[in-house]
Scaffold this motif. Structure first.
Motif: not given
Length: 235
Positions: A87-104
């Motif tokens: 994933i490439l993103s401008i967001h460094d908030d951990e909520t974004y990260v954990t949500h994305v990692l849950k998708t695989g």
């Protein structure tokens, strides 16, 4: 030489900004065994392009029209379990990260990354590892540490003994302990070298030794394990 180094790593880039896609292509072209086989502008393109080109790694923007990166990643992993999504993103908030990692997804990079970080991330993810931008890793660790502290306070309140923490000098050298702490602080290899007044190559050697001695596969695992065992301080 492993299989990933011997064959070309086939890459698809998905981002709704063409200029950004072109910039990423130029960076990836610096590596002889990287091959950008296609690029698209939204999540719907991602699904069809993976079906057409069978890439090894998808570089996926998170905010896109029609089908965003999170939804596209979920669909891709379900349909093509072998595909690695970075994933490439401008967001460094951990909520974004954990949500994305849950998708695989196999990794999470900030768009403020340098070329070296992008190339390293693609190599790590293509070889089956996980890669998370150091700044994001630091945010995740802070959140993990906050939750762990809550658990410790709860255990103490019901009579559990407090765990005694110690520095890992039984497995790491003092310099490696310093490098591990700076990794936890979210510093890149270059920044660690500047902090400790050593070359970036020397930092890489220390990181490699740390991973081997701690029996982990990547920086993220090393830092999380160090947090669990009290080897480092989350600042």
């Amino acid at each position: 030489m492993n299989e990933t180094e011997q064959k070309n790593i086939r890459i698809v880039i998905i981002d709704d900004h063409q200029l950004f896609r072109e910039g990423v292509k130029r960076i990836l072209a610096l590596e002889n065994n990287f091959e950008v086989v296609a690029d698209g502008e939204d999540g719907e393109d991602a699904v069809s392009l993976v079906r057409q080109h069978s890439p090894d790694v998808i570089l996926m923007d998170i905010n896109m029209p029609k089908l965003n990166g999170v939804e596209a990643t979920r669909d891709l992993i379900k349909a093509f379990p072998h595909v690695k999504v970075l994933i490439l993103s401008i967001h460094d908030d951990e909520t974004y990260v954990t949500h994305v990692l849950k998708t695989g997804a196999s990794g999470y990079l900030l768009k403020e990354m340098d070329a070296e970080a992008l190339i390293e991330a693609v190599k790590v993810v293509a070889s089956g590892g996980a890669y998370i931008h150091p700044k994001v890793t630091h945010n995740l660790i802070k959140e993990y540490r906050r939750l762990a502290k809550e658990d410790e306070e709860h255990e103490e309140s019901i009579g559990f003994r407090e765990v005694e923490y110690r520095k890992p000098l039984h497995i790491l050298t003092r310099r490696e302990c310093e490098v591990l702490q700076l990794m936890t602080d979210g510093q890149s290899n270059r920044a660690i070298g500047e902090t400790l007044y050593i070359s970036e190559k020397t930092v890489k050697n220390h990181v490699s030794n740390i991973l081997q001695k701690m029996n982990v596969n990547d920086r993220t695992q090393a830092v999380v394990e160090a947090i669990k065992k009290g080897y480092v301080v989350v600042r």
